[in-house]
Design an enzyme around this catalytic site. Structure first.
Site, PDB file in Angstrom:
ATOM      1  N   MET A 199       0.859  -1.187   0.000  1.00 43.72           N
ATOM      2  CA  MET A 199       0.000   0.000   0.000  1.00 43.72           C
ATOM      3  C   MET A 199       0.892   1.233   0.000  1.00 43.72           C
ATOM      4  O   MET A 199       1.761   1.380   0.865  1.00 43.72           O
ATOM      5  CB  MET A 199      -0.929   0.006   1.217  1.00 43.72           C
ATOM      6  CG  MET A 199      -2.000  -1.069   1.181  1.00 43.72           C
ATOM      7  SD  MET A 199      -3.050  -1.072   2.662  1.00 43.72           S
ATOM      8  CE  MET A 199      -1.959  -1.918   3.830  1.00 43.72           C
ATOM      9  N   CYS A 214      -3.953  -1.919  -9.425  1.00 47.84           N
ATOM     10  CA  CYS A 214      -4.210  -0.552  -8.963  1.00 47.84           C
ATOM     11  C   CYS A 214      -5.361   0.075  -9.763  1.00 47.84           C
ATOM     12  O   CYS A 214      -5.317   0.097 -10.992  1.00 47.84           O
ATOM     13  CB  CYS A 214      -2.953   0.293  -9.105  1.00 47.84           C
ATOM     14  SG  CYS A 214      -3.175   1.985  -8.486  1.00 47.84           S
ATOM     15  N   LYS A 239      -0.383  -9.720  -8.953  1.00 42.80           N
ATOM     16  CA  LYS A 239      -1.593  -9.308  -8.236  1.00 42.80           C
ATOM     17  C   LYS A 239      -2.477  -8.514  -9.195  1.00 42.80           C
ATOM     18  O   LYS A 239      -1.993  -7.637  -9.909  1.00 42.80           O
ATOM     19  CB  LYS A 239      -1.244  -8.455  -7.013  1.00 42.80           C
ATOM     20  CG  LYS A 239      -2.450  -8.132  -6.138  1.00 42.80           C
ATOM     21  CD  LYS A 239      -2.004  -7.531  -4.806  1.00 42.80           C
ATOM     22  CE  LYS A 239      -3.195  -7.341  -3.872  1.00 42.80           C
ATOM     23  NZ  LYS A 239      -4.039  -6.200  -4.260  1.00 42.80           N
TER      24      LYS A 239
END
Length: 379
Positions: free
Chosen positions: A19, A110, A152
């Site tokens: 993060m 994102c 991811k």
């Protein structure tokens, strides 16, 4: 319950999600210390803030500072943001040659508009050939090493453009050692509920590498429920640990059949805030470290009786001496409040995803999107 990602054998199937502005060396160290203290071991994977591949290759000072790891961090995990196979290869090769990390994760999840409008993050898997070339470049750069590459991603751009099944298949075929899915689309951002059924679908679709689930894990029970419902091999935790770095101790205990530690009292939380401040000051210097701490304090004190004046003063804290004075005003006997449980961080609202002009015209187009690699680290 263990998790194997390539050469990495993890005693706990729990991963800290990168993060921006949060998962720096200070926060990761704190999470590890608390897991060791409260659960008896450090067993999961703690991923560094996202860094941009080009910025890493060009050795931008801010980016190099973000790649700092503490001596206790094993394995060291670094996440790359990239849209270009050439920069991907160069960055991954640099990580290998200079021993910068033990694991490379790649960010294709994102949803931030300034990222997706340039074709990066959760927009990129729509371009299947380009996505495959990027994953292949990282894997090629790590050949002959023990450094696994993982991916991811999100479910897709929006409900009309799901990409996760193709992306999971392509990533595994190109040599990725695991794939992680945040079970929301980019259009959802962090709003509503994560659709864990999509994790189940991905797990059924990708059978030769581990599949990790991400989204709405705010308590140890949530992680156990996700794994039971979806069959995923591990969980990735992001917003759930904001102001709760001890959550990894609870997750590790729950998933390994041990008693879940009692949540901390306000006095224990005060000590954790002070340790976090010390670590931030070591990493950034006291002035910037205290500015970085301010957002964390609001998360730490959620649900506790602190009073508006004290909270306001905490949001402006500028040095460790001032922090010590403010923390001394809190009642150390207050137990952890029920109000502090549940979703954390900004939920935001769903919205249209900003994309480059013509982005959806041809999913087989492997042209590198213009300008996306010029972004600085952090996304």
């Amino acid at each position: 319950m263990t998790l194997r990602i390539g050469s990495l054998e993890l005693a706990s199937p729990v991963v800290l999600a990168p993060m921006a502005g949060v998962t720096n060396v200070a926060f990761r160290t704190l999470c590890r210390e608390l897991e060791a203290e409260r659960a008896g071991s450090t067993s999961g994977l703690y991923v560094c803030e996202m860094v941009t591949a080009r910025a890493l290759v060009e050795r931008q000072p801010a980016t190099m500072h973000m790649t700092t790891f503490a001596p206790i961090e094993t394995p060291r995990s670094l996440q790359l943001y990239t849209v270009d196979p050439e920069y991907t290869y160069a960055a991954a090769k640099m990580i290998v040659d200079e021993n910068l990390a033990d694991h490379i994760d790649m960010n294709f999840g994102c949803p931030v508009p300034k990222v997706t409008r340039k074709g990066g993050g959760s927009a990129l898997p729509y371009k299947r050939r380009l996505f495959g070339q990027i994953v292949a470049a990282a894997v090629r750069a790590t050949e002959g090493t023990d450094i696994p590459v993982t991916v991811k991603m999100r479910v897709g751009i929006d409900d009309t453009h799901h990409t996760h099944l193709d992306a999971g298949r392509i990533a595994a075929a190109e040599g990725a050692a695991a794939v992680a899915l945040h079970a929301r689309t980019a259009a959802q951002r962090y709003s509503g509920q994560a659709d864990w059924n999509e994790i189940t679908r991905l797990k059924e679709h990708v059978t030769d590498v581990p599949v990790l689930g991400n989204g709405d894990i705010f308590a140890a029970e949530d992680a156990a429920a996700m794994m039971a419902q979806t069959g995923c091999d591990g969980v990735v935790v992001g917003r759930g640990c904001l102001g709760r770095p001890w959550l990894f101790a609870e997750l590790s205990a729950a998933l390994n059949g041990r008693e879940i530690p009692t949540p901390p009292t306000l006095g224990e939380v005060t000590a954790i805030i002070r340790r976090h401040a010390e670590l931030l000051a070591d990493h950034h210097g006291e002035d910037k470290g205290m500015r970085e701490l301010r957002k964390h304090v609001a998360w730490y004190l959620r649900g506790f009786p602190a009073g508006s004046d004290l909270r306001s003063s905490m949001s402006l804290v500028s040095n460790l001496t001032e922090l010590d004075d403010l923390l001394s005003r809190l009642d150390p006997t207050v137990p952890f409040p029920k109000d502090a449980e549940g979703p954390r961080g900004r939920q935001g609202s769903p919205g249209n995803v900003a994309l480059p002009d013509g982005w959806l015209d041809d999913p087989e187009d492997d042209s590198v999107p213009a300008g996306a690699e010029l972004m600085h680290s952090g996304g």
